[in-house]
Design a protein around this motif. Structure first.
Motif, PDB file in Angstrom:
ATOM      1  N   ALA A   1       9.193 -17.057  15.355  1.00 51.65           N
ATOM      2  CA  ALA A   1       9.154 -17.747  14.071  1.00 51.65           C
ATOM      3  C   ALA A   1       8.019 -17.216  13.202  1.00 51.65           C
ATOM      4  O   ALA A   1       6.968 -16.801  13.707  1.00 51.65           O
ATOM      5  N   PRO A   2       8.191 -17.228  11.872  1.00 48.97           N
ATOM      6  CA  PRO A   2       7.130 -16.766  10.965  1.00 48.97           C
ATOM      7  C   PRO A   2       5.812 -17.503  11.154  1.00 48.97           C
ATOM      8  O   PRO A   2       4.749 -16.920  10.963  1.00 48.97           O
ATOM      9  N   SER A   3       5.857 -18.763  11.539  1.00 53.21           N
ATOM     10  CA  SER A   3       4.618 -19.518  11.740  1.00 53.21           C
ATOM     11  C   SER A   3       3.765 -18.894  12.835  1.00 53.21           C
ATOM     12  O   SER A   3       2.531 -18.872  12.744  1.00 53.21           O
ATOM     13  N   HIS A   4       4.414 -18.357  13.870  1.00 54.86           N
ATOM     14  CA  HIS A   4       3.676 -17.682  14.936  1.00 54.86           C
ATOM     15  C   HIS A   4       3.048 -16.386  14.409  1.00 54.86           C
ATOM     16  O   HIS A   4       1.909 -16.054  14.756  1.00 54.86           O
ATOM     17  N   ALA A   5       3.798 -15.667  13.583  1.00 55.37           N
ATOM     18  CA  ALA A   5       3.267 -14.428  13.023  1.00 55.37           C
ATOM     19  C   ALA A   5       2.032 -14.706  12.168  1.00 55.37           C
ATOM     20  O   ALA A   5       1.032 -13.975  12.236  1.00 55.37           O
ATOM     21  N   ARG A   6       2.075 -15.758  11.376  1.00 55.33           N
ATOM     22  CA  ARG A   6       0.927 -16.105  10.536  1.00 55.33           C
ATOM     23  C   ARG A   6      -0.275 -16.491  11.398  1.00 55.33           C
ATOM     24  O   ARG A   6      -1.405 -16.090  11.110  1.00 55.33           O
ATOM     25  N   ARG A   7      -0.025 -17.279  12.424  1.00 48.34           N
ATOM     26  CA  ARG A   7      -1.126 -17.709  13.289  1.00 48.34           C
ATOM     27  C   ARG A   7      -1.751 -16.523  14.012  1.00 48.34           C
ATOM     28  O   ARG A   7      -2.983 -16.389  14.071  1.00 48.34           O
ATOM     29  N   ILE A   8      -0.908 -15.637  14.555  1.00 51.22           N
ATOM     30  CA  ILE A   8      -1.418 -14.449  15.241  1.00 51.22           C
ATOM     31  C   ILE A   8      -2.197 -13.570  14.265  1.00 51.22           C
ATOM     32  O   ILE A   8      -3.273 -13.061  14.580  1.00 51.22           O
ATOM     33  N   GLY A   9      -1.657 -13.411  13.063  1.00 49.72           N
ATOM     34  CA  GLY A   9      -2.349 -12.618  12.055  1.00 49.72           C
ATOM     35  C   GLY A   9      -3.717 -13.185  11.711  1.00 49.72           C
ATOM     36  O   GLY A   9      -4.686 -12.425  11.551  1.00 49.72           O
ATOM     37  N   ALA A  10      -3.806 -14.505  11.618  1.00 46.41           N
ATOM     38  CA  ALA A  10      -5.092 -15.140  11.295  1.00 46.41           C
ATOM     39  C   ALA A  10      -6.110 -14.904  12.406  1.00 46.41           C
ATOM     40  O   ALA A  10      -7.300 -14.665  12.137  1.00 46.41           O
ATOM     41  N   ILE A  11      -5.670 -14.955  13.662  1.00 48.03           N
ATOM     42  CA  ILE A  11      -6.585 -14.698  14.777  1.00 48.03           C
ATOM     43  C   ILE A  11      -7.049 -13.251  14.759  1.00 48.03           C
ATOM     44  O   ILE A  11      -8.243 -12.950  14.934  1.00 48.03           O
ATOM     45  N   MET A  12      -6.126 -12.322  14.521  1.00 43.29           N
ATOM     46  CA  MET A  12      -6.481 -10.905  14.526  1.00 43.29           C
ATOM     47  C   MET A  12      -7.471 -10.572  13.409  1.00 43.29           C
ATOM     48  O   MET A  12      -8.285  -9.657  13.558  1.00 43.29           O
ATOM     49  N   GLU A  13      -7.428 -11.309  12.317  1.00 40.45           N
ATOM     50  CA  GLU A  13      -8.372 -11.065  11.223  1.00 40.45           C
ATOM     51  C   GLU A  13      -9.807 -11.390  11.619  1.00 40.45           C
ATOM     52  O   GLU A  13     -10.755 -10.873  11.031  1.00 40.45           O
ATOM     53  N   THR A  14      -9.978 -12.239  12.612  1.00 40.38           N
ATOM     54  CA  THR A  14     -11.341 -12.607  13.030  1.00 40.38           C
ATOM     55  C   THR A  14     -11.980 -11.559  13.937  1.00 40.38           C
ATOM     56  O   THR A  14     -13.178 -11.646  14.224  1.00 40.38           O
ATOM     57  N   LEU A  15     -11.198 -10.568  14.384  1.00 40.97           N
ATOM     58  CA  LEU A  15     -11.688  -9.566  15.326  1.00 40.97           C
ATOM     59  C   LEU A  15     -11.986  -8.256  14.610  1.00 40.97           C
ATOM     60  O   LEU A  15     -11.270  -7.867  13.676  1.00 40.97           O
ATOM     61  N   GLU A  16     -13.022  -7.562  15.061  1.00 41.18           N
ATOM     62  CA  GLU A  16     -13.338  -6.248  14.514  1.00 41.18           C
ATOM     63  C   GLU A  16     -12.789  -5.187  15.465  1.00 41.18           C
ATOM     64  O   GLU A  16     -13.170  -5.132  16.637  1.00 41.18           O
ATOM     65  N   TYR A  17     -11.882  -4.350  14.965  1.00 43.33           N
ATOM     66  CA  TYR A  17     -11.297  -3.297  15.791  1.00 43.33           C
ATOM     67  C   TYR A  17     -10.679  -2.228  14.892  1.00 43.33           C
ATOM     68  O   TYR A  17     -10.276  -2.499  13.756  1.00 43.33           O
TER      69      TYR A  17
END
Length: 283
Positions: A229-245
């Protein structure tokens, strides 16, 4: 090591997904990983093997040094799903990221020569494989799995350490990060000093690298083409934004993004959401 030898003979392994089950005289009635809608039972039916039989069939592991202190490990010819594991070296011990099914004496000797294993961290149930045997072979090291995937364990041995929450710092600059998605407990490894201190993600297929290595995708099931679901994609994207890589390694050889991975993940997940919501019948 003696415990690992015992498991060679007493544990059944699903030939389709590579999951090792607890010791028993007869194989399980089914593999619950393969009968789940995210995986599949092969057309020829459920088949079982053991580690000692794999050794007799001539399999071997291959190794690739991806960058300083990071080695990929996979089996040839392919066993089960064919994923790779990673040996991540740090000053205070080595982490095995994910796991593969086949384990032989050569692999044990090579990894011990590189400093052994302090712990194993597994991204999701499809890559649980023979983690009990790997743990036993390297001194009964802890195997970290997210508690949200506890129901999928094929062999809930004494070295399994279930963790909870959104992240778990292991040691040095290694952190496990919970993303969910593919499985409820789906997790990745963040290695802050990798890629010349720009940061590395080891993602398994929680974030699957595309064949062009210019995109990633997320799916409920890759082999059965079930989206998330798109809601999962948004949540995963928000978490990935907090990481430096800057670099991302997927679960299979030759699927890695060497540089610019953070922007690629951001753009890929945004595109995913846009296409899921697109309602143009001519698109």
């Amino acid at each position: 090591m003696e415990e690992a030898r015992r498991l060679d003979k007493e544990c059944w392994i699903c030939e389709a997904c590579g999951m090792q089950f607890a010791p028993s005289p007869n194989p399980p009635p089914e593999c619950h990983i393969c009968t789940d809608h995210r995986q599949f039972v092969p057309r020829g039916g459920q088949k079982w093997t053991k580690q000692e039989q794999l050794k007799q069939r001539g399999y071997r592991n291959m190794y690739q040094k991806h960058e300083a202190n990071l080695f990929g490990i996979a089996t040839v010819p392919k066993v089960a799903i064919g994923q790779r594991a990673f040996l991540l070296q740090t000053p205070n011990g080595n982490l095995l990221c994910d796991c593969i099914t086949f384990l032989d004496d050569a692999t044990i000797d090579i990894i011990n020569g590189l400093g052994g294993i302090r712990a194993i961290a597994i991204s999701h149930p499809h890559f649980y494989s023979t983690n009990a045997q790997w743990s036993a072979a390297f001194g009964n090291v802890p195997v970290y799995m997210h508690e949200k995937d506890k129901q999928w364990a094929g062999f809930e041995h004494g070295n399994v350490k279930y963790w909870s929450g959104e992240s778990l710092h292991l040691w040095d600059d290694i952190t496990l990060v919970h993303l969910g998605g593919h499985f409820a407990g789906g997790s990745i490894v963040h290695w802050a000093s990798g890629a010349d201190a720009k940061g590395v993600i080891v993602s398994g297929d929680i974030l699957q690298v595309g064949g062009d290595r210019k995109c990633v995708s997320i799916m409920r099931s890759f082999p059965n083409f079930i989206p998330i679901a798109p809601s999962h994609a948004r949540r995963i994207g928000a978490i990935m934004e907090t990481l430096e890589y800057d670099r991302l390694y997927g679960g299979f050889f030759e699927l890695e993004i060497d540089t610019g991975a953070k922007k690629i993940v951001r753009d890929s997940l945004q595109r995913y959401v846009e296409w899921i919501h697109k309602d143009d019948p001519n698109a």
